[in-house]
Every structure is written in C-alpha cells, then in structure tokens.
Motif scaffolding. Structure first.
Motif, PDB file in Angstrom:
ATOM      1  N   ASP A 116       0.834  -1.210   0.000  1.00 15.52           N
ATOM      2  CA  ASP A 116       0.000   0.000   0.000  1.00 15.52           C
ATOM      3  C   ASP A 116       0.867   1.258   0.000  1.00 15.52           C
ATOM      4  N   ILE A 117       1.938   1.251   0.781  1.00 19.42           N
ATOM      5  CA  ILE A 117       2.852   2.396   0.824  1.00 19.42           C
ATOM      6  C   ILE A 117       3.519   2.567  -0.540  1.00 19.42           C
ATOM      7  N   TRP A 118       3.958   1.475  -1.135  1.00 20.73           N
ATOM      8  CA  TRP A 118       4.578   1.543  -2.463  1.00 20.73           C
ATOM      9  C   TRP A 118       3.578   2.052  -3.507  1.00 20.73           C
ATOM     10  N   LEU A 119       2.333   1.635  -3.380  1.00 22.59           N
ATOM     11  CA  LEU A 119       1.295   2.093  -4.302  1.00 22.59           C
ATOM     12  C   LEU A 119       1.076   3.596  -4.150  1.00 22.59           C
ATOM     13  N   ALA A 138       7.880   1.986  -9.135  1.00 20.25           N
ATOM     14  CA  ALA A 138       7.162   1.762  -7.875  1.00 20.25           C
ATOM     15  C   ALA A 138       5.997   0.796  -8.089  1.00 20.25           C
ATOM     16  N   TYR A 139       5.241   0.988  -9.174  1.00 18.73           N
ATOM     17  CA  TYR A 139       4.124   0.082  -9.463  1.00 18.73           C
ATOM     18  C   TYR A 139       4.624  -1.335  -9.734  1.00 18.73           C
ATOM     19  N   LEU A 144       3.721  -4.950  -8.061  1.00 16.63           N
ATOM     20  CA  LEU A 144       3.308  -6.117  -8.848  1.00 16.63           C
ATOM     21  C   LEU A 144       4.192  -7.335  -8.612  1.00 16.63           C
ATOM     22  N   GLU A 145       5.419  -7.126  -8.151  1.00 11.39           N
ATOM     23  CA  GLU A 145       6.265  -8.269  -7.794  1.00 11.39           C
ATOM     24  C   GLU A 145       5.654  -9.032  -6.620  1.00 11.39           C
ATOM     25  N   THR A 146       5.039  -8.305  -5.709  1.00 11.28           N
ATOM     26  CA  THR A 146       4.416  -8.915  -4.538  1.00 11.28           C
ATOM     27  C   THR A 146       2.990  -9.371  -4.834  1.00 11.28           C
ATOM     28  N   TYR A 167      -1.654  -9.537  -9.267  1.00 14.49           N
ATOM     29  CA  TYR A 167      -3.049  -9.381  -9.661  1.00 14.49           C
ATOM     30  C   TYR A 167      -3.668  -8.077  -9.155  1.00 14.49           C
ATOM     31  N   SER A 168      -2.851  -7.200  -8.570  1.00 16.06           N
ATOM     32  CA  SER A 168      -3.364  -5.925  -8.074  1.00 16.06           C
ATOM     33  C   SER A 168      -3.919  -5.109  -9.235  1.00 16.06           C
ATOM     34  N   ARG A 169      -5.217  -4.945  -9.229  1.00 12.64           N
ATOM     35  CA  ARG A 169      -5.881  -4.208 -10.304  1.00 12.64           C
ATOM     36  C   ARG A 169      -5.366  -2.768 -10.374  1.00 12.64           C
ATOM     37  N   THR A 170      -5.275  -2.112  -9.230  1.00 14.03           N
ATOM     38  CA  THR A 170      -4.837  -0.722  -9.197  1.00 14.03           C
ATOM     39  C   THR A 170      -3.413  -0.589  -9.713  1.00 14.03           C
ATOM     40  N   ALA A 171      -2.521  -1.434  -9.238  1.00  9.00           N
ATOM     41  CA  ALA A 171      -1.123  -1.352  -9.672  1.00  9.00           C
ATOM     42  C   ALA A 171      -0.994  -1.628 -11.170  1.00  9.00           C
TER      43      ALA A 171
END
Length: 152
Positions: free
Chosen positions: A54-57, A75-76, A80-82, A85-89
């Motif tokens: 969340d902080i990275w986002l 940063a995004y 995504l490495e973690t 499937y993060s839609r926002t990222a």
C-alpha cells in the motif's frame, strides 16, 4: 452482604479508554504522514524494507502526480512483484508506461499481464491513456490476443 467499592473498576475502565484513544490518535497521525503524504514522507516510508505494498502504491501515485513517470512505473512494478493481480497497480503501471510513450515496455507489460489475467488486460486496454498507443501493430496484436484468451 458486603458491597465492594467500584472506584478501582472505574479507574481501570477510564485508563483503558484513554489508552485506546491514544492508540487510535497515534495511528491516524502516522497514517496521515503516509496516506496521501508528501513525496519525502513516502520516500522515508519505503526506505523501510518491510514497507507494505500500500505504501509503495501511494508512492507510485504521488510520483505519477508529480509527473515522474519513470520512477512511478518502477514503484508500481515493485507492487506487482508482490501482488501481480493488483488491479490498481496494473492499471496505474500501464497508464504510466503509456504516459512515458515507451511502446516497447508497454507491449512487454501487456504480454506479461495477458499471461496472468487476460480479462484484466482487456480492461486496461480500454483505459483512455492506452488508446493512442493502440495504433501500434504490437499493441494491436496483444489486444487481439487478450480478446481471444479472455474467451477461454
């Protein structure tokens, strides 16, 4: 029957309420320093190896607001490495790469996204930032591939 005094119980209850209020106040202050915070505060937060996605986002979003697209994309991609499937990222990373105008990196990003989630890739292809780049044959081919794979 002997009735015990209620003063100690009231004092314990009051101390608990004060401690809880202090905890809530401190976490809100800490959250304000990072959530929507300044770039300097976010850079300080991501210096911690245990910084959350969340902080990275938030860091990527702040960089994007400040038109530092290269760093925002990094940063995004860290997010995504973690959480691939993060839609926002995924949406923000694609938009940032599109704003950079780097068609090759954008195509590589979409190729990876299509492998993971072709339906999400289709959603991202529909974003307004991506539309001008769809004239490129590479991206048009990837869009067609996402359409085909999303039917499976």
């Amino acid at each position: 029957m002997v009735q015990a005094t209620r003063t100690p119980a009231a004092a314990i209850l009051l101390a608990t309420v004060v401690a809880g209020a202090g905890y809530i106040w401190s976490t809100r202050v800490e959250g304000r320093a990072t959530a929507g915070g300044t770039l300097a505060a976010l850079e300080q937060a991501i210096a911690n190896p245990d910084a959350s996605t969340d902080i990275w986002l938030q860091y990527g979003q702040q960089l994007q607001k400040e038109r530092q697209f290269e760093h925002a994309a990094s940063a995004y991609q860290h997010v995504l490495e973690t959480d691939p499937y993060s839609r926002t990222a995924n949406l923000q990373c694609a938009a940032t790469l599109a704003q950079l105008g780097d068609t090759d990196r954008l195509a590589a990003f979409f190729a990876k996204m299509i492998e993971l989630d072709p339906r999400l890739a289709l959603d991202v292809f529909g974003r307004p930032e991506i539309q001008p780049h769809l004239r490129q044959p590479k991206l048009q081919a990837l869009l067609n591939q996402a359409r085909i794979q999303s039917l499976d």
